[in-house]
Every structure is written in structure tokens, then in C-alpha cells.
Motif scaffolding. Structure first.
Motif, PDB file in Angstrom:
ATOM      1  N   ALA A  23       0.840  -1.213   0.000  1.00  0.00           N
ATOM      2  CA  ALA A  23       0.000   0.000   0.000  1.00  0.00           C
ATOM      3  C   ALA A  23       0.868   1.253   0.000  1.00  0.00           C
ATOM      4  O   ALA A  23       0.576   2.233  -0.698  1.00  0.00           O
ATOM      5  CB  ALA A  23      -0.911  -0.006   1.224  1.00  0.00           C
ATOM      6  N   ALA A  24       1.981   1.200   0.768  1.00  0.00           N
ATOM      7  CA  ALA A  24       2.876   2.368   0.817  1.00  0.00           C
ATOM      8  C   ALA A  24       3.501   2.617  -0.548  1.00  0.00           C
ATOM      9  O   ALA A  24       3.607   3.763  -0.997  1.00  0.00           O
ATOM     10  CB  ALA A  24       3.965   2.127   1.858  1.00  0.00           C
ATOM     11  N   ALA A  30      12.985   7.143  -5.386  1.00  0.00           N
ATOM     12  CA  ALA A  30      12.754   6.592  -4.047  1.00  0.00           C
ATOM     13  C   ALA A  30      12.029   5.253  -4.163  1.00  0.00           C
ATOM     14  O   ALA A  30      12.354   4.288  -3.455  1.00  0.00           O
ATOM     15  CB  ALA A  30      11.948   7.567  -3.210  1.00  0.00           C
ATOM     16  N   VAL A  31      11.063   5.191  -5.072  1.00  0.00           N
ATOM     17  CA  VAL A  31      10.317   3.937  -5.289  1.00  0.00           C
ATOM     18  C   VAL A  31      11.286   2.846  -5.736  1.00  0.00           C
ATOM     19  O   VAL A  31      11.238   1.709  -5.249  1.00  0.00           O
ATOM     20  CB  VAL A  31       9.201   4.153  -6.342  1.00  0.00           C
ATOM     21  CG1 VAL A  31       8.633   2.824  -6.814  1.00  0.00           C
ATOM     22  CG2 VAL A  31       8.091   5.017  -5.759  1.00  0.00           C
ATOM     23  N   VAL A  42      20.466   7.701  -0.202  1.00  0.00           N
ATOM     24  CA  VAL A  42      20.092   8.359  -1.463  1.00  0.00           C
ATOM     25  C   VAL A  42      18.691   8.955  -1.345  1.00  0.00           C
ATOM     26  O   VAL A  42      18.440  10.103  -1.736  1.00  0.00           O
ATOM     27  CB  VAL A  42      20.176   7.354  -2.642  1.00  0.00           C
ATOM     28  CG1 VAL A  42      19.644   7.967  -3.914  1.00  0.00           C
ATOM     29  CG2 VAL A  42      21.614   6.910  -2.836  1.00  0.00           C
ATOM     30  N   CYS A  43      17.762   8.162  -0.769  1.00  0.00           N
ATOM     31  CA  CYS A  43      16.373   8.646  -0.636  1.00  0.00           C
ATOM     32  C   CYS A  43      16.308   9.894   0.233  1.00  0.00           C
ATOM     33  O   CYS A  43      15.688  10.890  -0.148  1.00  0.00           O
ATOM     34  CB  CYS A  43      15.497   7.572   0.006  1.00  0.00           C
ATOM     35  SG  CYS A  43      15.056   6.292  -1.139  1.00  0.00           S
ATOM     36  N   ILE A  44      16.964   9.825   1.393  1.00  0.00           N
ATOM     37  CA  ILE A  44      16.902  10.980   2.305  1.00  0.00           C
ATOM     38  C   ILE A  44      17.662  12.158   1.694  1.00  0.00           C
ATOM     39  O   ILE A  44      17.260  13.306   1.831  1.00  0.00           O
ATOM     40  CB  ILE A  44      17.440  10.627   3.701  1.00  0.00           C
ATOM     41  CG1 ILE A  44      16.601   9.500   4.310  1.00  0.00           C
ATOM     42  CG2 ILE A  44      17.399  11.834   4.634  1.00  0.00           C
ATOM     43  CD1 ILE A  44      17.076   9.029   5.664  1.00  0.00           C
ATOM     44  N   LEU A  45      18.755  11.828   0.999  1.00  0.00           N
ATOM     45  CA  LEU A  45      19.543  12.885   0.347  1.00  0.00           C
ATOM     46  C   LEU A  45      18.668  13.656  -0.641  1.00  0.00           C
ATOM     47  O   LEU A  45      18.630  14.895  -0.623  1.00  0.00           O
ATOM     48  CB  LEU A  45      20.743  12.254  -0.375  1.00  0.00           C
ATOM     49  CG  LEU A  45      21.503  13.135  -1.346  1.00  0.00           C
ATOM     50  CD1 LEU A  45      22.228  14.247  -0.608  1.00  0.00           C
ATOM     51  CD2 LEU A  45      22.520  12.326  -2.130  1.00  0.00           C
ATOM     52  N   VAL A  85       7.255   7.212   4.295  1.00  0.00           N
ATOM     53  CA  VAL A  85       6.913   5.902   3.720  1.00  0.00           C
ATOM     54  C   VAL A  85       8.154   5.010   3.669  1.00  0.00           C
ATOM     55  O   VAL A  85       8.111   3.839   4.059  1.00  0.00           O
ATOM     56  CB  VAL A  85       6.290   6.079   2.315  1.00  0.00           C
ATOM     57  CG1 VAL A  85       6.113   4.734   1.644  1.00  0.00           C
ATOM     58  CG2 VAL A  85       4.963   6.799   2.422  1.00  0.00           C
ATOM     59  N   ILE A  86       9.273   5.594   3.235  1.00  0.00           N
ATOM     60  CA  ILE A  86      10.494   4.789   3.120  1.00  0.00           C
ATOM     61  C   ILE A  86      10.910   4.249   4.488  1.00  0.00           C
ATOM     62  O   ILE A  86      11.214   3.061   4.636  1.00  0.00           O
ATOM     63  CB  ILE A  86      11.638   5.631   2.522  1.00  0.00           C
ATOM     64  CG1 ILE A  86      11.376   5.849   1.044  1.00  0.00           C
ATOM     65  CG2 ILE A  86      12.981   4.949   2.708  1.00  0.00           C
ATOM     66  CD1 ILE A  86      12.323   6.811   0.413  1.00  0.00           C
TER      67      ILE A  86
END
Lengths: 253, 837
Positions: free
Chosen positions: B20-21, B277-278, B436-439, B730-731
Motif C-alpha cells: 500500500a505504501a 525513491a520507489v 540516497v532517498c533521504i539525500l 513511507v520509506i
């Protein structure tokens, strides 16, 4: 007679599944004495492990009370029970349950640092204990998957006793070991007991039970019999074995 | 195929929350991408629609009436590149104000035109909600460009008060119309008024002639525009370029579409960030799932499933998830497109037709699906590395001989921190993805935060990027006034901290090598300026030195030490470039030149403006009043006011001064004297009392001009921050969930040893903090650097580092909070259950 370290009052443990209730422990009153090597025996499903987990604060009773000294731990929250366990108890499991991602030494230190701050004395103590159970320095940086089952269990015992617990619980500690390793592990328990460590061990193995000085027999969640013995190694081995066997025969074992 | 499909569905059902996320993230990505792509075609209708609505001229020259010669129209008509020429009279002022809804005076460049004159240069189509009777009942009707409705919130029937000088002119809004020029709050707005009101205003505002011409949809470009100006100057021997406003087709189109394109690029960038991010999450999930189900995978392989089929089951699983997200996002984007298009209309300050383009949206959706499938396929191929026997051994090819990181024997203070660091290093691949996502998210947040705080902060910060001097008041003096003497007098006043002579705004010169007009900003010594900084090089010091803007330098590939030829009225002089200034004003045509340098080119040049800097706490409005008390009213104030006075003599004198002021303001009169016989007396005077032409508060002007941009940036920054927060949340939730599932046994053991759920949650949350810290630091560096990309458009953006650091701390705290809450499932791990399983 030794003073009580743990005792229960009308201890009940019930499991519910699909609307059915199974009463595993029924109104059990039991006292664990300080300095005793208490063996809990019984047939499969008699409630041995359930009793061990209720006594050790791993699980909460459904009804009744568990006292550690004068302290009622049956109403504790999960986090309070965790703090109780790390302060007062040590555990040795049948499946050993070492942390796979940590080295031998770190497995021991994980247990120690849950209670106390790191110090050179603590490190020294861990080293001494490991050496004492036959885990030489060359093995300290190894990971559990590089050790034999017996070695793992020895590490498990060191991890359990590093904090000098007031009571050491063991659930079938030799259940997954071969006979040589089992003997080595039981020797460690015997030595601990000889130095005054209170131990509660669940087993269904008669040779293991011989190491205790008190055997409690459970049936359908209730204590149906109790057998006292002198400390291991202080009496005649044959007479000890025959006495225990007679008791077990009487219990229908 | 069916069995593979079943495997995929079973896996989705097993991890419903994580699925779902992912659906949510894909839907967000599709929402941004779809709505932007779907609106793109509609935004392209805005400029053509203005042309269609106005059906008029496409290039304009706004020239002061005193500099205009009717022959100019013929000169333009005779050029073979011209299709059509029209002229119209207009009033235009850069020192006009209006009263906002709170009754506060606000700066706004205003132009007034009659409907007759407007129809000469464009079609006037009134858009109103008022009835014919209501319209007829309005005494002073005013028709405004759409921007006044869409961005300022005015409605037909509302009152609208204009302030010229000290006098208020009250109007009632009759309706709105579309116009190609003077169509934006930032650059000025053209209002249509009645002939009577126009006549009244023409006495108090500068009169202009607007020459409109068509050149086959802008084919002539700036070359034609400058050719025409040259021809006019050749004919008239006048400095025609001085004080004109030119608007050619290309500039008008860019003016309407530039911000839209910027915003659309930002939205697409955000969609790309989310899909990245996905991709990282899909990699986490597949890796974690394969590790979790390794034995199960071994069983499947033993049963005859090929690794290709198992890989395909993962691809299908994530395709199904992405498909659900794409469908949701597409549906959402079709709902969002009208709203987003309206926002784009607000940003462009014009209206278009909300045509939804389905094909780009569908292509965007297909691109997302293809990307997801590719990522899933690449990651799921790792199944090939696990033949059945190895899978049964839980993937272990051999014993572990890994390096031991952060041994606990070296624990100094906090065992939880050390164990968190162990966990961080052990899961470095996963943490790399997380970094990478947070960056990406923190870059977006920091970038938005800097831009947001810059535009919503105080004007000093913006002034620093404007590339022009931003004093408290800018006074334009009469040609006869001595700027130095005037400055000295002002400096003696207690409210004044500093007064600096400068060039007034109407002077223009030309960069002869490139045929580009340039707007000189001149001071005797640039070190006295407070808002002009060389981005590189140094201030001009000698009379052969200049600085230009970075934008100008980039456009013409100029570097420090290059020579630029400046031209004014056929006189050419060479200047050496000593530095570059970032400037967000005047389209980058600012020229920084010393007074002596300007006098080399224009020997008659004398500073005719004064920048006035007030002491802290002095109110510019009150000081303006002090100035009128000390020096009499400014020319514009006097020209715009009614002749007042107690006695008849005073009234006559006031009337005479007003007439002189009007002549000087509108007809270029430099000196006038009067003598009026009144009974036995002769009342006389002259224009020497007028020293001030106008007083402007640049802060107010800048605030009005940036209002639209600020609100758009505020909205976009908020959107970016929210999206980044959603992505991070979500991550981290998915990551924590996957970690707990994978390490359930370890956590159970630790609970058994006496670690509390709370301690383990802290440990788990702290595990991600090194990644978060690295990401936030890098994100800040990149975010700050990214603001440099905007330098050429909006000038140097001041970065408030303490605020940025505070934002960093908030991001880190947010990450920790999300991870901590995401780890709450540790509470559900039952030690007893684990021990007896």
C-alpha cells in the motif's frame, strides 16, 4: 533449608485458540529456593516450559502471582519485566539463540551491557568466563555459524551468567547437543551450582536431571511430585541414579 | 503464467502495508507527472490565447510623448519587415500607488488608456459579472487586466483607489480584459478608463505614445526593434532610446511562459525524485523478501520452478503494485489538472483553455510501469544465485568470515548507540539506498526552504540579489537641482544616515557590440553602496571601467578584462570589464559605471537622483512628509494635487505652481516663471522651488512586484516539503517493517536478555541516523549549491545558515521520529512465542 528466591501463588496460565481455552498451569504454588539446582520434569505438554517462562518473567501469568523475593512481578508491564530479567535472571535456551550477526565476544557483551556500563573489569570478566568454558581467545572473534553446537551453548551460558544473575533459567540446554557436548555443558552448570548459583532447568533427560539437587515433576500443569538429592558429586552416583529413577517410575515416567 | 501470477498476488497479500505504501508513492509520482504532462499542452494555449483574444499588435514601443514625432509611425510603416503599425496615447507612471483593501498605500506601476486608444492596438473584450444597468451606473469605471482578478482578488463592482502624487482617484471596477502588454503586477498594469477620467489623469501623469507593430509573429525580433529605434534617432536627432520601454514578441512570450516552465520542471523533478525513491524501496523489498523466503524459494526451485519464473513473479508483483499506483495517480491527475492549470494561469497572470492532454499522461504512466518493471527485474535476478541446496542453507555459500565492526568491548558510553552503529554498518547496502532517498528528499526540502525563506523574508535579503541599490527612498531630482548639494543637505537631517547621488532611472546607453540597451547604475564611488556586490572581480574605479551582470556576461561570453563598447547618441567609448554582479532586476541589462566613466560617454551627465538611507527606526513615509515640508512638494505631488490655500493669493500661487509642475512633468519644461496681477498686486514666482521630481520607496515597489512570485514559491515550497516528508515517512516505515521482519528473532533474543522494546526501538531508529546525517549534510550542500542555478534568473540568493541548520536538525528529528514510530512493531514481538516456536 535455603531461603526462597522465587515463589508462586495460585499461578495459572491459560492459552486461548479458536475459542477454546487450554489451561496449561493450574493454581500452582511453588517455591524456588536460593542455591538450589531445581530440575523441572514432566511429559510433553505438562507445562514445563510454560512454567519456566512464567517464573522468569518471559511471559505473564493469566492468574495468580509470581514473587521474586517479596516483589510481585506478575503485574509488571513488558518493559518492567525486561528490566527485571536483565537485573536478576540469566537464560540458556535449547536453540541457543546466539545473535548470528555478532561475534562470540559481542554476544557475551550484549548481555553484559544490557545491565552495566562497559569497563576493563567487565571485559576481563567476559574473557575469563569464556576461557573457563573452554572458549579460547582464537574463538572470540568468530561468528556463531563458525562454531559447533556445544561451543555455541557454552557461549550462551557465559552470556547468561556474565551479570551474576540471582537465578539462572535453562530450557533443555542440552536438547540440541551430542552427548559429549552435553556432558561438557552440564559440567559447567554443575560447577556454577557448586559455587552457589540458583538454577532452574527444564529437561526430560534423566542424565541431565541427575545434576540437580531438587526435581519437581509436573503433570497437567500441577506439581505432582518432588524429589530431593544431595548436590551432584557429593554422593554415590549409582544410589543417586537409582533414587531418581525410582521417583520417576513413581511419577509414571 | 497463472501460477506465477498467483505467487505474485500471494506476496502482495502477505505484505499488504508495504504494498500500500508503494502504491501511495507511485500514485504521488503519477499525480505529479500526469498532472504536469496533462497541463503542459494547456499552458501552451495561454500565449496564443492572449494573441487570439487581443487580436492586435505583437510588439510595442512605449515612448514619452515629448520624445515622440508622428513621423516615427511612417518610419516604421516603411520597413519591409513590418506588416502593420498602430499608435495609441497612454499614461504611464512608475511612481504611482494604489490603496489596498486595508487602505494602505502600495506601489504599482500603472498605465491608463481609453477604450478608443486601446482598440487601436488591440481588441478590448470586457469580461464582467455586472449587468448593463450596473455598468451604466458606475461614475468612474475602470477595466483591469485579468491579473488583478486572478492574483490580486479584485472583482467587478469593487472600488479601486489610485494615488498619483498626494491625490486619490477613486474608481469602480467595471470588469476585466486580456492584454499582451502591461499585463502583470510585477511589470505594471494597463487600466482602461473613461475619456473624462483619462483627461483628468493626463494632467498629472507622464503622457506616452504606444507604438504597436506586427512583424510576422516576432520574426523581426530585437534586431528589427533596434533598427527601428536607430531610424527614429537618425530622423529626430533625439535620444529616443532614453526612457522608452520596448516589448517584442519573444520577450512577451517568455514573460508569460518562463515561470510556468520553471514550475513544470520543478514538478517533474519532484516526480523523478519520488520514482527514484520507489526504485530504491523496490530494491530493499526484493532483497529482503528473497532473504526472508530463501528456503521457500529453494522449495519452489526443487518443485521445478525456474529462477526466471520466480524472477518474473517479482516483476509481476511490482508491476501490479505500480499499476495500482498509476491508475490512482492518473485518476487523481485528471482531477488535479484543472486546479493546477488554474495555478499556472495565476502564475502567468493570464488565462488559457484547460485542455487535458490524455496521451502524455498515458505515456507518463507507461514510463513509470516500464521503469518499475526494469528495476524489479534487475534486482530479482539475484534469485539465480540461489540454487535449491544453497537456498535450503539460507543462502550461505560458506561460513561467515566478515570483518567485525564496532566490537562491543570498546563501548565507551552508550551500548544502544554502538549497537545501532553495528547495525548501520552491517546493513550498508540498504543504508546506501536510504541515504540516497533521504539525500534527495532533504535536498528538495533545503532547496525549497532556502527559496521560501528568501522570498518570504525581509526585503534586505532580496535587495542583496537585486543588483541595484535599495535605499529607503529614491529621489529623482529636477535637472536644475544639484544632487551633491541636495545630498549634503539631506545628510544633515537627523533622520538621514546617508544620502548618495546617483543616476536616475531613465538614462539608457547601448552595448554597441551587441546592440543591447543597458541601464546605467552610477555612483561616484561604488564602495558607498550597500546592496551591490561584485560576484566576481571588483567595483569599477576608473573612468574606463565597468561591471556588468552575470546574466549579460554569460549571454555574450564576456569575462573579466574584456572590453565593451558603449554608445550614447552616436558617441562610442570602450570600457574594461572589472567584475560581474548577480542581478535579478531589469532583465540583466544593468551597467555599473562610475560617475566619471559615464561622463566620458555623456559629457553632460550629472547625477540627478539621490539614494536616501534612513536611520534605524525612522519611518520612510514620515520622512517623505518631512521632505515635502522642507523642499515643497515634489513635482509629481504638486502636479497631482488640487490648488489649495487659505487666502486668495495663496490659492493663486498654488494654482500657478501646479501649472508649472504639470508643464515640467509632462512637457519637459526645465524652467518657468510666472507673474499674475491680482488687484493692485503682482504675484510672481518661478520653478526654482521644485527640486524633486518624484520620491519612490523601492521596498514597496519590490514587495508588490514580488508578491505573485512569493505566493507561487510559497505554494511550491510547501508542496515540495510535504512530498519530501511523505517520501521519507513511507520509506522509513517500510524499511523498519522489513528490518523487524528480517531480524525478528534477534530482537526476540535481545528482549529475552532484558532489552526493553523502547531501547530496541531507539537502537533501530539510531541505526538509520548515520545515513540520515550524511544525507542531510550532502542534501544541504547540494540544496545550497542548487540555489546557485537560479542566480541567473533571480540573482544571488542569500542563505540564512542558522535557519538552514535548524531545518537540518528538524529533518533529522523527523527521520528519527518516523524510524522510531516505524519500529513500534518491536513491541509486538513476544519473547515467549519466539522461544517456543
Amino acid at each position: 533449608m535455603s531461603s526462597s528466591v522465587l515463589h508462586t501463588e495460585k499461578l495459572c496460565k491459560t492459552f486461548s485458540s479458536g475459542g477454546l481455552q487450554q489451561h496449561v498451569i493450574k493454581n500452582l504454588d511453588l517455591e524456588i529456593r536460593k542455591g538450589d539446582f531445581t530440575i523441572i520434569m514432566g511429559a510433553s505438554g505438562s507445562g514445563k516450559s510454560t512454567l519456566l517462562y512464567a517464573l522468569s518473567g518471559m511471559d505473564k501469568p493469566t492468574l495468580g502471582k509470581v514473587f521474586f523475593g517479596d516483589e510481585d512481578i506478575s503485574g509488571y508491564t513488558n518493559d518492567q519485566l525486561a528490566v527485571f530479567r536483565r537485573k536478576h535472571c540469566g537464560f540458556v535456551f535449547q536453540s541457543i539463540y546466539l545473535l548470528e550477526n555478532m561475534s562470540v565476544f559481542d554476544n557475551v557483551m550484549t548481555g553484559a551491557l544490557a545491565v552495566q556500563k562497559n569497563s576493563p573489569e567487565l571485559v576481563k570478566k567476559a574473557e575469563t568466563l569464556l576461557k573457563k568454558v573452554g572458549m579460547g581467545e582464537d574463538s572470540w572473534k568468530k561468528y556463531p555459524n563458525q562454531l559447533s553446537g556445544g561451543e555455541c551453548q557454552r557461549v550462551g551460558i557465559v552470556r547468561a551468567v556474565i551479570n551474576d544473575p540471582q537465578i539462572l533459567f535453562a530450557d533443555e540446554p542440552t536438547g540440541s547437543l551430542n552427548s559429549a557436548s552435553s556432558r561438557d555443558v552440564l559440567d559447567i552448570f554443575t560447577e556454577l551450582h557448586s559455587k552457589g548459583q540458583s538454577i532452574v532447568m527444564v529437561t526430560h533427560d534423566t542424565r541431565t536431571a541427575l545434576r540437580g539437587n531438587r526435581v519437581i515433576f509436573l503433570s497437567d500443569g500441577a506439581v505432582v511430585g518432588e524429589h530431593e538429592m544431595p548436590p551432584y558429586g557429593t554422593d554415590d552416583a549409582r544410589a543417586r541414579r537409582d533414587g531418581l529413577q525410582a521417583f520417576l517410575d513413581q511419577m509414571g515416567w | 503464467m497463472e501460477k506465477i501470477f498467483r505467487l505474485s498476488l500471494a506476496n502482495i497479500r502477505k505484505h499488504k502495508l508495504e504494498a500500500a505504501a508503494l502504491v501511495l508513492l507511485v500514485a504521488l509520482c503519477m499525480l505529479l507527472l500526469g498532472s504536469t504532462l496533462g497541463t503542459m499542452a494547456a499552458t501552451r494555449t495561454i500565449f496564443p490565447q492572449i494573441l487570439e483574444h487581443t487580436q492586435g499588435m505583437e510588439n510595442f514601443i512605449l515612448i514619452q510623448e515629448k520624445n515622440y514625432d508622428p513621423e516615427f509611425k511612417h518610419i516604421i510603416e516603411e520597413d519591409e519587415r513590418i506588416e502593420e503599425v498602430q499608435t495609441a496615447e497612454m499614461l504611464y507612471s512608475m511612481s504611482s500607488n494604489y490603496l489596498d483593501r486595508e487602505g494602505k498605500e502600495q506601489a504599482l506601476y500603472l498605465a491608463f488608456i481609453t477604450e478608443f486608444n486601446n482598440n487601436r492596438i488591440q481588441k478590448t473584450e470586457l469580461d464582467t459579472t455586472l449587468s448593463e444597468a450596473e455598468l451604466a451606473a458606475i461614475e468612474h469605471p475602470i477595466t483591469m487586466p485579468y491579473t488583478m482578478h486572478d492574483t490580486m482578488g479584485y472583482r467587478a463592482g469593487d472600488p479601486f483607489d489610485v494615488i498619483i502624487g498626494t491625490r486619490k482617484y477613486s474608481f469602480t471596477i467595471a470588469g476585466f480584459y486580456d492584454t499582451l502588454i502591461l499585463d502583470q503586477v510585477s511589470s505594471g498594469v494597463k487600466m482602461i478608463v473613461s475619456d473624462e477620467d483619462y483627461h483628468l489623469l493626463s494632467a498629472v501623469m507622464p503622457n506616452y505614445v504606444c507604438i504597436g507593430y506586427n512583424d510576422h509573429r516576432g520574426q523581426g525580433g530585437e534586431t528589427l526593434f533596434f533598427d527601428l529605434l536607430e531610424k527614429m534617432e537618425d530622423y529626430s536627432n533625439l535620444d529616443v532610446k532614453n526612457g522608452i520601454r520596448g516589448m517584442v514578441y519573444e520577450d512577451l512570450e517568455i514573460g508569460v511562459t518562463f515561470m510556468l516552465q520553471m514550475v513544470m520542471k520543478l514538478l517533474i523533478a519532484m516526480a523523478v525524485i519520488i520514482i527514484l525513491a520507489v526504485a530504491i524501496m523496490i530494491r530493499f523489498r526484493i532483497t529482503g523478501d528473497i532473504r526472508d523466503q530463501i528456503v521457500h524459494i529453494g522449495v519452489l526451485e526443487a518443485l521445478g520452478y525456474t529462477s526466471g519464473e520466480i524472477t518474473l513473479s517479482y516483476v509481476i508483483e511490482y508491476l501490479l503494485i505500480a499499476l495500482a499506483g498509476v491508475i490512482l495517480g492518473t485518476a487523481g491527475s485528471f482531477l488535479l489538472i484543472p486546479a493546477l492549470f488554474h495555478v499556472f494561469e495565476m502564475i502567468s497572470e493570464h488565462r488559457g483553455t484547460a485542455v487535458i492532454s490524455v496521451l502524455p499522461v498515458l505515456l507518463g504512466g507507461l514510463a513509470i510501469l516500464a521503469f518499475v518493471a526494469l528495476i524489479a527485474f534487475i534486482r530479482a535476478r539475484m534469485v539465480r544465485n540461489y540454487p535449491p541446496v544453497r537456498a535450503f542453507r539460507k543462502g550461505q555459500g560458506d561460513h561467515r568470515f566478515g570483518k567485525e565492526h564496532f566490537p562491543l568491548r570498546n563501548t565507551k558510553h552508550n551500548v544502544h548507540l554502538r549497537m545501532a552503529l553495528k547495525g548501520f554498518v552491517e546493513n550498508w547496502r540498504q543504508n546506501l539506498g536510504l541515504t540516497v532517498c533521504i539525500l534527495i528528499s532533504s535536498t528538495a526540502v533545503i532547496f525549497s526552504f532556502i527559496i521560501f525563506s528568501f522570498f518570504t523574508g525581509n526585503m534586505n535579503a532580496i535587495a542583496a540579489s537585486a543588483g541595484v541599490e535599495m535605499s529607503d527612498l529614491c529621489i529623482t531630482l529636477m535637472p536644475s537641482a544639484d544632487a551633491y548639494a541636495f545630498s549634503e543637505e539631506l545628510t544633515a537631517l537627523p533622520e538621514v544616515r546617508k544620502a548618495t547621488p546617483t543616476a536616475n532611472e531613465n538614462l539608457m546607453v547601448t552595448a554597441a557590440d551587441y546592440n543591447e540597451p543597458m541601464f546605467p547604475i552610477s555612483f561616484k564611488d561604488f564602495s558607498v553602496t550597500e546592496n551591490i556586490f561584485p560576484a566576481s572581480g571588483r567595483f569599477p574605479e576608473h573612468d574606463n571601467e565597468i561591471m556588468v551582470t552575470n546574466m549579460f556576461a554569460r549571454h555574450f561570453h564576456l569575462k573579466n578584462g574584456d572590453t565593451l563598447t558603449l554608445e550614447h547618441l552616436k558617441v562610442q567609448k570602450k570600457y574594461i570589464i572589472t567584475g560581474f554582479v548577480t542581478s535579478s532586476t531589469n532583465g540583466g541589462i544593468n551597467l555599473y559605471i562610475t560617475e566619471e566613466g559615464l561622463q566620458r560617454l555623456i559629457p553632460t551627465y550629472r547625477p540627478d537622483g539621490v539614494e536616501v538611507y534612513l536611520e534605524d527606526g525612522a519611518d520612510p513615509a514620515e520622512f517623505r512628509y518631512t521632505l515635502t515640508q522642507k523642499y515643497g512638494r515634489s513635482l509629481s505631488d504638486t502636479a497631482g494635487s488640487a490648488a489649495e490655500g487659505v487666502s486668495c493669493e495663496e490659492r493663486i500661487r498654488a494654482e500657478a505652481e501646479q501649472q508649472i509642475a504639470e508643464m515640467m512633468a509632462n512637457y519637459g519644461v526645465t524652467h518657468a516663471e510666472y507673474a499674475i496681477r491680482y488687484g493692485d498686486k503682482v504675484i510672481s514666482g518661478d520653478s526654482s522651488g521644485f527640486q524633486i521630481v518624484s520620491i519612490q520607496n523601492l521596498n514597496d515597489i519590490l514587495q508588490t512586484q514580488l508578491a505573485g512570485m512569493s505566493s507561487a514559491i510559497e505554494m511550491l515550497s510547501t508542496l515540495f516539503a510535504v512530498l519530501a516528508a511523505v517520501v521519507i515517512t513511507v520509506i522509513l516505515f517500510i524499511l523498519m517493517e522489513a528490518t523487524i521482519r528480517r531480524q525478528r528473532k534477534e530482537f526476540g533474543i535481545m528482549k529475552g536478555m532484558g532489552y526493553t522494546s523502547r531501547e530496541l526501538m531507539v537502537q533501530l531508529a539510531m541505526r538509520i541516523m548515520p545515513a540520515a546525517l550524511i544525507a542531510v549534510i550532502l542534501g544541504t550542500v547540494i540544496g545550497v549549491a542548487a540555489t546557485g542555478l537560479l542566480t541567473s534568473y533571480i540573482g544571488r540568493i542569500g542563505v540564512n545558515m542558522p535557519l538552514v541548520i535548524l531545518a537540518d536538525i528538524l529533518i533529522l528529528a523527523y527521520c528519527f521520529g518516523c524510524a522510531y514510530l516505524g519500529a513500534r512493531k518491536i513491541k509486538k514481538i513476544s519473547v515467549h512465542e519466539l522461544m517456543t516456536e
